[in-house]
Scaffold this motif. Structure first.
Motif, PDB file in Angstrom:
ATOM      1  N   THR A  27       5.625   3.576   1.374  1.00 50.73           N
ATOM      2  CA  THR A  27       6.982   3.321   0.894  1.00 50.73           C
ATOM      3  C   THR A  27       7.046   1.976   0.188  1.00 50.73           C
ATOM      4  N   ARG A  28       8.120   1.749  -0.551  1.00 50.54           N
ATOM      5  CA  ARG A  28       8.324   0.472  -1.254  1.00 50.54           C
ATOM      6  C   ARG A  28       8.378  -0.681  -0.245  1.00 50.54           C
ATOM      7  N   ALA A  29       9.000  -0.461   0.895  1.00 49.70           N
ATOM      8  CA  ALA A  29       9.100  -1.497   1.923  1.00 49.70           C
ATOM      9  C   ALA A  29       7.717  -1.870   2.459  1.00 49.70           C
ATOM     10  N   GLU A  30       6.847  -0.891   2.614  1.00 50.75           N
ATOM     11  CA  GLU A  30       5.486  -1.170   3.092  1.00 50.75           C
ATOM     12  C   GLU A  30       4.703  -1.972   2.058  1.00 50.75           C
ATOM     13  N   TYR A  31       4.859  -1.648   0.784  1.00 46.57           N
ATOM     14  CA  TYR A  31       4.205  -2.429  -0.280  1.00 46.57           C
ATOM     15  C   TYR A  31       4.725  -3.864  -0.290  1.00 46.57           C
ATOM     16  N   ASP A  32       6.039  -4.030  -0.198  1.00 45.91           N
ATOM     17  CA  ASP A  32       6.626  -5.367  -0.197  1.00 45.91           C
ATOM     18  C   ASP A  32       6.145  -6.180   0.994  1.00 45.91           C
ATOM     19  N   ARG A  33       6.080  -5.562   2.152  1.00 41.10           N
ATOM     20  CA  ARG A  33       5.602  -6.256   3.345  1.00 41.10           C
ATOM     21  C   ARG A  33       4.152  -6.694   3.171  1.00 41.10           C
ATOM     22  N   ALA A  34       3.324  -5.830   2.608  1.00 42.21           N
ATOM     23  CA  ALA A  34       1.911  -6.171   2.389  1.00 42.21           C
ATOM     24  C   ALA A  34       1.767  -7.302   1.379  1.00 42.21           C
ATOM     25  N   LEU A  35       2.574  -7.282   0.345  1.00 44.68           N
ATOM     26  CA  LEU A  35       2.488  -8.328  -0.675  1.00 44.68           C
ATOM     27  C   LEU A  35       2.945  -9.687  -0.154  1.00 44.68           C
ATOM     28  N   ASN A  40       4.348 -15.012   4.479  1.00 47.29           N
ATOM     29  CA  ASN A  40       4.994 -14.975   5.790  1.00 47.29           C
ATOM     30  C   ASN A  40       4.215 -15.731   6.858  1.00 47.29           C
ATOM     31  N   TYR A  41       2.899 -15.803   6.720  1.00 48.58           N
ATOM     32  CA  TYR A  41       2.073 -16.397   7.773  1.00 48.58           C
ATOM     33  C   TYR A  41       1.431 -17.723   7.393  1.00 48.58           C
ATOM     34  N   GLU A  42       1.579 -18.180   6.136  1.00 47.52           N
ATOM     35  CA  GLU A  42       0.847 -19.360   5.697  1.00 47.52           C
ATOM     36  C   GLU A  42       1.267 -20.636   6.427  1.00 47.52           C
TER      37      GLU A  42
END
Length: 140
Positions: A27-35, A40-42
């Protein structure tokens, strides 16, 4: 002998082209989360060093390390095993903010690498494809 190899070859080739069960489109949300994973963690690891850059004389090096809320640059003298800030981060942030019109702090400088110039009297770095130089005595 040849017939024995042909059947397993066609069988394995056929399996390779079959769609795998349960393999759906992301889904688009999964792509956005991966990108956004890195962003988010840096900020989570503290004291994590970036790549080391040795200075031309070969007895000192600089690196950027993560600190809470951002990064700082460290200058290390390998012979004496001493560490110190590579430059005054607060003064550089003020000078760069004034010159660029942006708002930077000592821990949010917008570059990951720099080079000393004029025998460590200045530094040079790039921000968004623009090369900047700063005199470390006058902070201009």
């Amino acid at each position: 002998m040849k017939k024995r190899l042909i059947v397993p070859t066609f069988f394995l080739a056929g399996i390779g082209v079959l769609p795998l069960a349960g393999n759906g489109q992301a889904t688009r949300a999964e792509y956005d989360r991966a990108l956004n994973l890195q962003k988010n963690y840096e900020g989570l690891p503290i004291d994590l060093p970036d790549n080391v850059s040795w200075l031309p004389a070969g007895d000192r090096f600089i690196y950027r390390k993560s600190i809470e809320g951002g990064h700082e640059f460290v200058l290390v003298d390998a012979a004496t095993q001493t560490k110190q800030p590579a430059f005054d981060h607060t003064k550089l942030a003020a000078a760069l903010s004034s010159a660029s019109g942006e708002n930077y702090t000592a821990i949010t400088l917008p570059f990951a690498r720099f080079h000393f110039t004029d025998g460590d009297a200045g530094i040079e770095f790039a921000v968004e494809n623009t090369r900047w130089q700063c005199d470390l005595h006058t902070w201009t």
